[in-house]
Design an enzyme around this catalytic site. Structure first.
Site, PDB file in Angstrom:
ATOM      1  N   LYS A  72       0.821  -1.211   0.000  1.00  0.00           N
ATOM      2  CA  LYS A  72       0.000   0.000   0.000  1.00  0.00           C
ATOM      3  C   LYS A  72       0.855   1.261   0.000  1.00  0.00           C
ATOM      4  O   LYS A  72       0.645   2.170  -0.802  1.00  0.00           O
ATOM      5  CB  LYS A  72      -0.929  -0.004   1.217  1.00  0.00           C
ATOM      6  N   ASN A  73       1.819   1.329   0.927  1.00  0.00           N
ATOM      7  CA  ASN A  73       2.583   2.570   1.069  1.00  0.00           C
ATOM      8  C   ASN A  73       3.496   2.831  -0.128  1.00  0.00           C
ATOM      9  O   ASN A  73       3.799   3.980  -0.438  1.00  0.00           O
ATOM     10  CB  ASN A  73       3.384   2.535   2.374  1.00  0.00           C
ATOM     11  N   ARG A  79      -4.922  10.478   2.562  1.00  0.00           N
ATOM     12  CA  ARG A  79      -3.627  10.985   3.019  1.00  0.00           C
ATOM     13  C   ARG A  79      -2.593  10.998   1.889  1.00  0.00           C
ATOM     14  O   ARG A  79      -1.811  11.937   1.735  1.00  0.00           O
ATOM     15  CB  ARG A  79      -3.129  10.118   4.175  1.00  0.00           C
ATOM     16  N   ASP A 135      -5.741   8.146   8.493  1.00  0.00           N
ATOM     17  CA  ASP A 135      -5.991   7.652   9.847  1.00  0.00           C
ATOM     18  C   ASP A 135      -5.929   8.765  10.881  1.00  0.00           C
ATOM     19  O   ASP A 135      -5.110   9.675  10.781  1.00  0.00           O
ATOM     20  CB  ASP A 135      -4.950   6.590  10.228  1.00  0.00           C
ATOM     21  N   ASP A 184       3.928   0.977  11.872  1.00  0.00           N
ATOM     22  CA  ASP A 184       2.669   0.379  11.435  1.00  0.00           C
ATOM     23  C   ASP A 184       2.441  -1.018  12.007  1.00  0.00           C
ATOM     24  O   ASP A 184       1.325  -1.537  11.940  1.00  0.00           O
ATOM     25  CB  ASP A 184       2.611   0.317   9.904  1.00  0.00           C
ATOM     26  N   MET A 205       6.070   7.723  17.339  1.00  0.00           N
ATOM     27  CA  MET A 205       5.724   8.626  16.242  1.00  0.00           C
ATOM     28  C   MET A 205       4.333   9.250  16.379  1.00  0.00           C
ATOM     29  O   MET A 205       4.160  10.443  16.126  1.00  0.00           O
ATOM     30  CB  MET A 205       5.827   7.875  14.911  1.00  0.00           C
TER      31      MET A 205
END
Length: 438
Positions: free
Chosen positions: A22-23, A97, A121, A320, A342
């Site tokens: 995904k990223n 995002r 998110d 994540d 984070m």
């Protein structure tokens, strides 16, 4: 809101193939705006966030053609810049995002890039300063409309420069790299992110004709070129999904094989799960998790102190997966401190695990201590709501290990990051049913 109904305490068995990352997809898809030539991308995950970005590209005038499952061609030879100033764009852009990463390519190729405050998110502050400070360093003018929450950058010609990033932001680095490849002269980015997905972006850009060196390090040197061409690219498997399946296997005492994981790109992930006592076996490019019928025991540090697992920029452990690690620890032998550095809201889903019977002490917004049950006491089924992608999957894993039938609402959050997750889990023996929205 759609819902999952999950019957827990069933052992799973078989193999599962991770989706495309995904990223990585959110970066790579934005890069198609850098050229008028055709780009072919393979292993694109069929998930909500990625599909939203593909629709956004279509609305920008990019020609999108689906070749087969997960494979598309993109051709940005007639980009509609007027769309950027439309009300439709303000609505489309703020729902995702990853939309922030269209700004760098648009600025580099067309001299202007706009974006509404992006969504994503709700896991704490996720500032955009690194992105825009990078563009300003390259010579762009910045403006921000507070009433509309609308950002813009413009420049007649970007000029290469040296910059030290204030944080090793993955999306920030990607955005600045995509702007710098068409800038005049040399750009040096120090404290750059160096995640495998960022490396993938740099390799793709180099195949398109960019001149980027230092790939894989925290110092990238980019010599600007006049134009870029087309290429073909294949996404890596999603490392977050791979970590999720490792945790799922351990929590359900299941024997699972995770196929084609690109082992060399997993970094600390196998080692962190091993520190929790989980057996992670490499079989070629697959991961095999044997059934942990006797449970798993958390290691201590050498001096006997409690193990701490924290996130850090690559090659540190990805933030994540901290939610997954926290859930897995609830049934381990021993205790662990989870330190989420984070995002200050990412641990706030632990109240749902406590409701299920987990022993967790939330020390503050960033730290939680987990005292494992060692499977002597099962988690108990309950009704929950998914707050974000990663917490949602963590709760799903907890439900699959729990006694009874759990309900998870707002599963659209899970669908944003995991492709057909219920179908794929049913294929390995999970009792999970998707209930339609009321």
């Amino acid at each position: 809101m759609a819902t999952f109904s999950i019957e827990g305490q069933h052992q799973l068995k078989g193999s599962i193939q991770p989706q495309g990352a995904k990223n990585e997809a959110l970066q790579i898809l934005c890069a198609v705006l850098l050229t008028a030539e055709e780009i072919t991308i393979n292993n694109i995950p069929d998930i909500v966030d990625v599909n939203k970005l593909i629709d956004l590209l279509r609305n920008l005038g990019v020609k999108v053609n689906k070749i087969s499952k997960g494979s598309y061609t993109f051709k940005a030879d007639d980009v509609n810049l007027k769309y950027l100033e439309s009300e439709a764009f303000k609505e489309d852009g703020k729902g995702l995002r990853g939309s922030i990463m269209i700004v760098g390519p648009l600025l580099a190729r067309f001299g202007k890039g706009y974006i509404p405050k992006p969504g994503g998110d709700k896991i704490g502050r996720r500032r955009l300063d690194t992105h825009f400070e990078g563009f300003i360093n390259l010579g762009a003018d910045f403006r921000y409309n507070k009433e509309d929450h609308f950002y813009g950058v413009e420049a007649k010609k970007l000029k290469g420069t040296y910059m030290l990033l204030d944080e090793a932001s993955v999306t920030g680095t990607a955005n600045i790299v995509m702007a710098a490849v068409l800038a005049e002269g040399r750009t040096t980015i120090y404290n750059a992110a160096c995640e495998p997905y960022l490396q993938q972006l740099c390799k793709m850009l180099n195949r398109m004709g960019a001149k980027i060196s230092g790939v894989g390090s925290n110092m990238l040197i980019i010599d600007g070129v006049d134009e870029l061409g087309g290429t073909e690219h294949r996404m890596l498997p999603d490392m977050i999904e791979i970590g999720s399946w490792i945790g799922l296997a351990a929590m359900t005492k299941s024997e699972l094989t995770i196929k084609n994981v690109s082992w060399n790109d997993l970094g600390q992930i196998p080692n962190v799960f091993r520190k929790l006592g989980i057996t992670v076996e490499q079989q070629g490019d697959n991961i095999h998790i044997p059934a942990h019928t006797d449970g798993y025991e958390i290691q201590s540090f050498i001096d006997g102190s409690i193990l701490t697992i924290s996130d850090a920029p690559w090659p540190g452990f990805t933030p994540d997966l901290l939610s997954i690690v926290l859930v897995v620890a609830t049934q381990a032998r021993g205790s662990v401190l989870i330190h989420q550095k984070m995002f200050e809201s990412r641990l706030f889903f632990v109240d749902k695990l406590i409701d299920m019977g987990a022993k967790i002490i939330l020390c503050d917004p960033h730290r939680a201590t987990v005292i494992g049950h060692d499977f002597k006491s099962s988690l108990k089924a309950t009704t929950m709501t998914s707050p974000d992608i990663r917490a949602g999957v963590s709760l799903l894993i907890a439900a699959l290990s729990a006694k009874g039938t759990s309900t998870i609402h707002n599963i659209e959050q899970i669908d944003r990051g995991y492709e057909n997750i219920d179908e794929r889990l049913r294929a390995i023996g999970a009792k999970i049913t998707r209930l339609p929205s009321n």
